[in-house]
Design an enzyme around this catalytic site. Structure first.
Site, mmCIF file in Angstrom:
data_model
loop_
_atom_site.group_PDB
_atom_site.id
_atom_site.type_symbol
_atom_site.label_atom_id
_atom_site.label_comp_id
_atom_site.label_asym_id
_atom_site.label_seq_id
_atom_site.Cartn_x
_atom_site.Cartn_y
_atom_site.Cartn_z
ATOM 1 C CB ALA A 73 -0.891 -0.018 1.227
ATOM 2 N N GLY A 118 0.650 -4.992 0.957
ATOM 3 C CA GLY A 118 -0.551 -5.040 0.118
ATOM 4 C C GLY A 118 -0.329 -5.763 -1.205
ATOM 5 C CD GLU A 121 -2.191 -7.357 3.170
ATOM 6 O OE1 GLU A 121 -1.678 -6.257 2.861
ATOM 7 O OE2 GLU A 121 -2.874 -7.512 4.197
ATOM 8 C CD GLU A 141 1.675 -5.389 5.805
ATOM 9 O OE1 GLU A 141 2.526 -6.277 6.021
ATOM 10 O OE2 GLU A 141 0.869 -5.439 4.860
HETATM 11 N N1 CO8 Z 1 4.589 3.187 -0.882
HETATM 12 C C1 CO8 Z 1 4.963 4.351 -1.431
HETATM 13 N N2 CO8 Z 1 6.064 4.484 -2.208
HETATM 14 C C2 CO8 Z 1 6.817 3.387 -2.411
HETATM 15 C C3 CO8 Z 1 6.480 2.151 -1.851
HETATM 16 C C4 CO8 Z 1 5.300 2.069 -1.052
HETATM 17 N N3 CO8 Z 1 4.869 0.915 -0.511
HETATM 18 N N4 CO8 Z 1 7.420 1.252 -2.208
HETATM 19 C C5 CO8 Z 1 8.299 1.921 -2.965
HETATM 20 N N5 CO8 Z 1 7.956 3.205 -3.095
HETATM 21 C C6 CO8 Z 1 8.661 4.263 -3.830
HETATM 22 C C7 CO8 Z 1 9.894 4.721 -3.080
HETATM 23 O O1 CO8 Z 1 9.572 5.658 -2.083
HETATM 24 C C8 CO8 Z 1 10.722 5.291 -4.215
HETATM 25 O O2 CO8 Z 1 10.246 6.585 -4.503
HETATM 26 P P1 CO8 Z 1 11.329 7.759 -4.874
HETATM 27 O O3 CO8 Z 1 12.053 7.250 -6.092
HETATM 28 O O4 CO8 Z 1 10.459 8.946 -5.138
HETATM 29 O O5 CO8 Z 1 12.229 7.891 -3.684
HETATM 30 C C9 CO8 Z 1 10.358 4.415 -5.399
HETATM 31 O O6 CO8 Z 1 9.155 3.744 -5.051
HETATM 32 C C10 CO8 Z 1 11.424 3.354 -5.652
HETATM 33 O O7 CO8 Z 1 11.648 2.666 -4.456
HETATM 34 P P2 CO8 Z 1 13.109 2.492 -3.798
HETATM 35 O O8 CO8 Z 1 14.023 3.581 -4.223
HETATM 36 O O9 CO8 Z 1 12.912 2.266 -2.341
HETATM 37 O O10 CO8 Z 1 13.551 1.146 -4.525
HETATM 38 P P3 CO8 Z 1 14.609 0.084 -3.976
HETATM 39 O O11 CO8 Z 1 14.922 -0.818 -5.115
HETATM 40 O O12 CO8 Z 1 15.732 0.733 -3.261
HETATM 41 O O13 CO8 Z 1 13.772 -0.756 -2.877
HETATM 42 C C11 CO8 Z 1 11.828 -1.875 -1.995
HETATM 43 C C12 CO8 Z 1 12.636 -1.495 -3.254
HETATM 44 C C13 CO8 Z 1 12.656 -2.840 -1.146
HETATM 45 C C14 CO8 Z 1 10.553 -2.556 -2.458
HETATM 46 C C15 CO8 Z 1 11.527 -0.580 -1.188
HETATM 47 O O14 CO8 Z 1 10.963 0.373 -2.067
HETATM 48 C C16 CO8 Z 1 10.564 -0.804 -0.054
HETATM 49 O O15 CO8 Z 1 10.944 -1.318 0.980
HETATM 50 N N6 CO8 Z 1 9.281 -0.388 -0.265
HETATM 51 C C17 CO8 Z 1 8.281 -0.465 0.775
HETATM 52 C C18 CO8 Z 1 7.822 -1.900 0.948
HETATM 53 C C19 CO8 Z 1 6.809 -1.985 2.061
HETATM 54 O O16 CO8 Z 1 7.088 -1.733 3.203
HETATM 55 N N7 CO8 Z 1 5.577 -2.364 1.707
HETATM 56 C C20 CO8 Z 1 4.502 -2.506 2.649
HETATM 57 C C21 CO8 Z 1 3.795 -1.210 2.801
HETATM 58 S S1 CO8 Z 1 2.590 -1.264 4.070
HETATM 59 C C22 CO8 Z 1 1.317 -2.112 3.368
HETATM 60 O O17 CO8 Z 1 1.358 -2.580 2.265
HETATM 61 C C23 CO8 Z 1 0.083 -2.204 4.207
HETATM 62 C C24 CO8 Z 1 -1.047 -2.884 3.487
HETATM 63 C C25 CO8 Z 1 -2.293 -2.859 4.327
HETATM 64 C C26 CO8 Z 1 -2.780 -1.456 4.544
HETATM 65 C C27 CO8 Z 1 -4.080 -1.521 5.276
HETATM 66 C C28 CO8 Z 1 -4.645 -0.154 5.557
HETATM 67 C C29 CO8 Z 1 -5.964 -0.256 6.242
#
Ligand code: CO8
Length: 267
Positions: A73, A118, A121, A141
């Site tokens: 998400a 997400g 999921e 999460e």
């Molecule tokens: N949300 C927003 N932006 C994201 C997300 C995300 N989940 N994942 C990546 N991005 C963005 C980064 O911020 C980055 O943006 P920018 O270039 O502007 O800085 C761009 O995508 C590229 O990402 P990275 O530079 O981080 O790429 P890397 O190759 O270095 O890393 C990863 C890739 C490992 C996937 C890393 O991006 C990461 O850890 N992302 C987050 C993963 C994560 O934690 N996902 C879970 C999120 S929480 C969730 O999903 C909850 C679901 C349920 C919600 C329920 C609500 C009721």
């Protein structure tokens, strides 16, 4: 079909390839994308020309097609949520997620990279999961101070068992595609170049069967899963009655007895 900002749809021969495409955020799911998914899946449900849906992730901003399925998400959207806003976000996601789970079309997730939070999921909401060999799964999460809120605490345990689901969710450890296969989270792992073709071949095989029968079998499996066995088998008997009254049943069994290929058309 409507035009979408964060989705691409490519349909041919009864199979739609639906890609979530937010290159700037590794296809993270924000409200706008969830709403688009809900509309798009609703339109597909009504479309008799689409019998199977392959859900995948679009390329990242550098054009890499195998970087990310869905990286979760959208954290930037969630960071300032109040409790009611967070709850509403979860409910907003549940509509398209339940469509993937329950729509009459077969849904196959073709997981082409990160399937985190997400992303894992939404893949679990599909009927079948095929992963590329570079795919990465996880539920990060709890490391963000939240819990999986798009069905992850429920669907992961149902797919891989409670002990493994708890380990993945509590430790936030990512797992690779082979481990996901070993524990039953995905049906198949293939070389990344073969991912979409493999998903299309499986979809083509499924839609070559009686599509109405497949959709009723899907409903029987889904509906019976959480029922006690006696009521579940009774529900199956009722649906068995329904499929006995179809063109495809007469044609399918007739063709077998006449030693010819069946032409199954019900949907
Ligand atoms: N949300 C927003 N932006 C994201 C997300 C995300 N989940 N994942 C990546 N991005 C963005 C980064 O911020 C980055 O943006 P920018 O270039 O502007 O800085 C761009 O995508 C590229 O990402 P990275 O530079 O981080 O790429 P890397 O190759 O270095 O890393 C990863 C890739 C490992 C996937 C890393 O991006 C990461 O850890 N992302 C987050 C993963 C994560 O934690 N996902 C879970 C999120 S929480 C969730 O999903 C909850 C679901 C349920 C919600 C329920 C609500 C009721």
């Amino acid at each position: 079909m409507s035009d979408f900002k964060n989705l691409t749809l490519d349909a041919a021969d009864g199979i739609a390839v639906l890609a979530i495409s937010r290159p700037a955020a590794l296809n993270a799911l924000n409200s706008e994308t969830l709403d688009e998914l809900n509309v798009c899946l609703g339109e597909i449900e009504k479309n008799d020309d689409i019998k199977a849906v392959i859900l995948t992730g679009g390329a990242d901003k550098k054009g890499n097609e195998f970087k990310s399925f869905v990286a979760g998400a959208d954290i930037a959207e969630m960071v300032n949520f109040t409790a009611p806003e967070a709850r509403a976000f979860g409910i907003r996601a549940s509509e398209p997620f339940f469509k993937l789970q329950n729509m009459r079309q077969v849904t196959i997730a073709a997981i082409n990279g990160f399937a985190l939070g997400g992303g894992c999921e939404i893949a679990m909401s599909c009927d079948i999961r095929i992963a590329s060999d570079n795919a990465v799964f996880g539920q990060p999460e709890c490391g963000l101070g939240i819990i999986p809120g798009f069905g992850g605490t429920q669907r992961l345990a149902r797919l891989v068992g409670m002990g493994r689901a708890k380990e993945i969710i509590f430790t936030c450890d990512n797992i690779d595609a082979n481990e996901a296969y070993r524990i039953g989270l995905v049906n198949k792992v293939v070389a990344k170049e073969e991912l979409i073709d493999t998903a299309k071949k499986m979809a083509a095989k499924i839609i070559s069967k009686g599509s109405y029968a497949v959709s009723v079998a899907k409903a029987a499996i889904n509906n019976g899963y959480d029922m006690d066995i006696k009521n579940a088998v009774e529900m199956e008997a009722n649906l068995f009655g329904v499929v006995n009254d179809t063109h495809d049943k007469k044609e399918g069994m007739g063709a077998f007895l006449e030693k010819r290929a069946a032409e199954l058309t019900d949907f």
